[in-house]
Design a protein around this motif. Structure first.
Motif, mmCIF file in Angstrom:
data_model
loop_
_atom_site.group_PDB
_atom_site.id
_atom_site.type_symbol
_atom_site.label_atom_id
_atom_site.label_comp_id
_atom_site.label_asym_id
_atom_site.label_seq_id
_atom_site.Cartn_x
_atom_site.Cartn_y
_atom_site.Cartn_z
ATOM 1 N N GLY A 1 50.288 16.258 29.530
ATOM 2 C CA GLY A 1 49.455 17.160 28.732
ATOM 3 C C GLY A 1 48.084 16.589 28.450
ATOM 4 N N ARG A 2 48.015 15.308 28.084
ATOM 5 C CA ARG A 2 46.712 14.692 27.804
ATOM 6 C C ARG A 2 45.872 14.584 29.064
ATOM 7 N NH1 ARG A 2 47.483 9.199 24.686
ATOM 8 N NH2 ARG A 2 45.191 9.324 24.896
ATOM 9 N N THR A 3 46.512 14.304 30.188
ATOM 10 C CA THR A 3 45.759 14.234 31.447
ATOM 11 C C THR A 3 45.159 15.594 31.788
ATOM 12 O OG1 THR A 3 47.235 12.478 32.233
ATOM 13 C CG2 THR A 3 45.922 13.647 33.883
ATOM 14 N N HIS A 4 45.927 16.651 31.610
ATOM 15 C CA HIS A 4 45.403 17.996 31.883
ATOM 16 C C HIS A 4 44.241 18.333 30.957
ATOM 17 C CE1 HIS A 4 45.335 22.432 31.499
ATOM 18 N NE2 HIS A 4 45.494 22.382 32.794
ATOM 19 N N ASP A 5 44.360 18.006 29.690
ATOM 20 C CA ASP A 5 43.283 18.303 28.739
ATOM 21 C C ASP A 5 42.012 17.535 29.092
ATOM 22 O OD1 ASP A 5 45.011 19.950 27.417
ATOM 23 O OD2 ASP A 5 45.550 18.484 25.881
ATOM 24 N N ARG A 6 42.141 16.260 29.394
ATOM 25 C CA ARG A 6 40.954 15.461 29.732
ATOM 26 C C ARG A 6 40.351 15.908 31.057
ATOM 27 N NH1 ARG A 6 40.303 10.846 26.736
ATOM 28 N NH2 ARG A 6 39.190 9.799 28.426
ATOM 29 N N LEU A 7 41.194 16.373 31.976
ATOM 30 C CA LEU A 7 40.676 16.891 33.244
ATOM 31 C C LEU A 7 39.872 18.160 33.009
ATOM 32 C CD1 LEU A 7 40.545 16.841 36.330
ATOM 33 C CD2 LEU A 7 42.737 18.052 36.362
ATOM 34 N N GLN A 8 40.372 19.055 32.157
ATOM 35 C CA GLN A 8 39.650 20.281 31.855
ATOM 36 C C GLN A 8 38.339 20.004 31.132
ATOM 37 O OE1 GLN A 8 41.513 22.146 34.026
ATOM 38 N NE2 GLN A 8 41.105 23.819 32.618
ATOM 39 N N GLN A 9 38.276 18.929 30.375
ATOM 40 C CA GLN A 9 37.058 18.566 29.653
ATOM 41 C C GLN A 9 36.078 17.764 30.509
ATOM 42 O OE1 GLN A 9 38.512 16.475 26.229
ATOM 43 N NE2 GLN A 9 39.684 18.238 25.468
ATOM 44 N N GLY A 10 36.464 17.447 31.740
ATOM 45 C CA GLY A 10 35.575 16.697 32.626
ATOM 46 C C GLY A 10 35.466 15.233 32.262
ATOM 47 N N LEU A 11 36.507 14.656 31.663
ATOM 48 C CA LEU A 11 36.448 13.265 31.210
ATOM 49 C C LEU A 11 37.144 12.309 32.170
ATOM 50 C CD1 LEU A 11 37.252 13.851 27.415
ATOM 51 C CD2 LEU A 11 35.013 13.620 28.513
ATOM 52 N N LEU A 12 37.642 12.804 33.313
ATOM 53 C CA LEU A 12 38.328 11.948 34.265
ATOM 54 C C LEU A 12 37.651 12.063 35.627
ATOM 55 C CD1 LEU A 12 42.087 12.702 33.461
ATOM 56 C CD2 LEU A 12 40.771 10.712 32.754
ATOM 57 N N ASP A 13 37.423 10.900 36.259
ATOM 58 C CA ASP A 13 36.947 10.938 37.636
ATOM 59 C C ASP A 13 38.146 10.889 38.585
ATOM 60 O OD1 ASP A 13 37.815 8.309 37.692
ATOM 61 O OD2 ASP A 13 35.821 7.481 37.333
ATOM 62 N N GLU A 14 37.879 10.877 39.867
ATOM 63 C CA GLU A 14 38.969 10.961 40.836
ATOM 64 C C GLU A 14 39.882 9.744 40.770
ATOM 65 O OE1 GLU A 14 39.563 11.559 45.679
ATOM 66 O OE2 GLU A 14 37.613 11.872 44.721
ATOM 67 N N GLY A 15 39.308 8.554 40.593
ATOM 68 C CA GLY A 15 40.118 7.343 40.533
ATOM 69 C C GLY A 15 41.006 7.311 39.299
ATOM 70 N N GLN A 16 40.448 7.673 38.145
ATOM 71 C CA GLN A 16 41.249 7.690 36.924
ATOM 72 C C GLN A 16 42.373 8.721 37.016
ATOM 73 O OE1 GLN A 16 38.027 8.523 34.246
ATOM 74 N NE2 GLN A 16 37.833 6.369 33.605
ATOM 75 N N LEU A 17 42.073 9.868 37.592
ATOM 76 C CA LEU A 17 43.090 10.905 37.718
ATOM 77 C C LEU A 17 44.204 10.472 38.660
ATOM 78 C CD1 LEU A 17 44.016 13.737 37.027
ATOM 79 C CD2 LEU A 17 42.565 14.607 38.864
ATOM 80 N N ALA A 18 43.849 9.812 39.764
ATOM 81 C CA ALA A 18 44.871 9.334 40.693
ATOM 82 C C ALA A 18 45.777 8.308 40.026
ATOM 83 C CB ALA A 18 44.190 8.726 41.926
ATOM 84 N N THR A 19 45.193 7.448 39.181
ATOM 85 C CA THR A 19 46.002 6.450 38.469
ATOM 86 C C THR A 19 46.995 7.118 37.539
ATOM 87 O OG1 THR A 19 44.192 4.844 38.586
ATOM 88 C CG2 THR A 19 45.894 4.477 36.919
ATOM 89 N N ARG A 20 46.553 8.132 36.802
ATOM 90 C CA ARG A 20 47.446 8.825 35.882
ATOM 91 C C ARG A 20 48.548 9.584 36.617
ATOM 92 N NH1 ARG A 20 45.604 10.223 30.465
ATOM 93 N NH2 ARG A 20 43.929 8.813 29.859
#
Length: 416
Positions: free
Chosen positions: A129-148
């Protein structure tokens, strides 16, 4: 939330404290009893109730923990709390023996309680849930998202392996102790699908990572189903339904057939019914549940015979009455703007005088007639005239600029 725990609850919660702190522990030195945990919760509650920005003294903390431990036992654990930085003394005034509670330790107590109730699966749901929220807010780059995504997948794989091991090789008691930790599989699948959909829309290059996450979530869901299936088999063979959760009863009631549900009570002996209903109760119930009488639409009225419209006739009558009143007022004014009518009324015969006064008052009360009648409080007496007693009356014509809507309508009718 942090009230005193009984021995069973504290020990169960402590089972999740050890693996939680294992990644940062220097040696296997955790205590084997729950006394420290219960003392920490009591101290946390004491600071929460005090709400003091100056902290609590050592004696105040000891008093709050007296129902759990005292004397040397409390002192030993208290010194550990200070050394581990759960309790902090004032650094600017070291001579003042007052302490404050470290908020990080409070967060740890919350985590321990949540782990004891929901296990680590709830943390995976929170991570998704937190990953989805931060993704929608534009707070994650591709590397951070892949790690999560990789982290969530690893947790799912570990939990799946753990469940399958329990189902296929462990005693039923271990499954019963673990059952409450795997109640969020539907929420987990929903969060995983929602996150993967957002990932594919914003980072197409991570499509394969999202697919692997969904596959791991589906394998975990299948392992949960297998886990519950073994519990159901054990419950059916021993007829011990206490090991089932309320959600499983609801699922069975919704998805199973009537015959399958009836098998549970195939060998159950029931006492004969002993409910007695009187005739009065039957009549009362029948009266309360009696359907209402059908509503019938009244018949249509008969068609009106051709002839004058009564509404138009009433309007015409009102118009003629207003014109007659205006003509009467104009007669009394005799072309002027005002007139005193007392002597004129006294000269009339008694019935005619009454009719004239009534017309004057009705015309004055009609807002569409631009005339006003003033009635005096005095009394005029004429002993030798037709009207012996009369109230002085005066009539006035309302000026054009102050007549309002009534005066304008009168002017329009006069112009016509």
């Amino acid at each position: 939330m942090f009230a005193e725990l009984d021995e069973g609850a504290g020990a169960g919660q402590l089972d999740y404290v050890r693996p939680f702190v294992a990644p940062v522990a220097a040696r296997a030195a955790l205590v084997e009893d729950d006394l420290s945990l219960r003392l920490a919760e009591a101290i946390h509650a004491a600071f929460g109730e005090a709400a003091s920005d100056k902290g609590l003294s050592r004696s105040e903390i000891a008093a709050a923990c007296a129902h759990i431990a005292s004397g040397e036992t409390f002192e030993a654990r208290f010194n550990v709390f200070v050394a581990m930085d759960m309790l902090r003394g004032p650094r600017d005034k070291p001579h003042e023996a007052r302490y404050v509670f470290n908020p990080t330790s409070g967060a740890g107590l919350l985590v321990f309680e949540r782990l004891a109730e929901d296990g680590g699966v709830e943390e995976i749901v929170t991570l998704l849930g937190r990953t989805h929220d931060r993704l929608q807010q534009g707070l994650l780059d591709e590397g951070q998202l892949a790690t999560r995504l990789r982290q969530a997948r690893h947790e799912l794989v570990i939990n799946t392996s753990h469940l399958l091991l329990l189902v296929r090789s462990r005693a039923i008691e271990e499954l019963i102790a673990e059952r409450r930790h795997h109640r969020s599989k539907d929420a987990l699948l929903d969060h995983a699908r929602q996150l993967v959909g957002a990932v594919r829309a914003q980072f197409p290059s991570l499509r394969s990572a999202g697919t692997r996450l969904i596959e791991a979530a589906l394998r975990y869901s299948a392992a949960v189903d297998e886990f519950h299936e073994r519990l159901l088999q054990q419950a059916g063979s021993k007829r011990d339904f206490s090991m089932l959760l309320p959600e499983q009863y609801v699922t069975a009631a919704r998805r199973s057939s009537l015959d399958a549900l009836a098998e549970v009570f195939a060998a159950t002996v029931f006492d004969p019914a002993s409910v007695q209903i009187t005739a009065a109760q039957v009549l009362t119930a029948a009266a309360e549940r009696r359907p209402s009488a059908p509503r019938r639409r009244p018949p249509r009225p008969a068609a009106l015979t051709p002839g004058p419209d009564p509404v138009e006739a009433a309007r015409e009558k009102a118009k003629m009455l207003r014109q007659r009143r205006e003509a009467s007022m104009q007669f009394w004014l005799n072309g002027g703007q005002e007139a005193e009518l007392t002597s004129s009324l006294q000269a009339l015969q008694w019935p005619a005088a009454i009719s004239a006064v009534v017309d004057l008052l009705q015309a004055s009360a009609d807002p569409s007639v631009p005339y006003f009648v003033e009635v005096s409080k005095a009394l005029a007496v004429s002993s030798d005239g037709p009207v012996t007693y009369a109230t002085p009356l005066s009539v006035y014509r309302v000026p054009q600029d102050a007549s309002g809507a009534a005066g304008e309508s009168v002017d329009q009718e006069d112009s016509q």
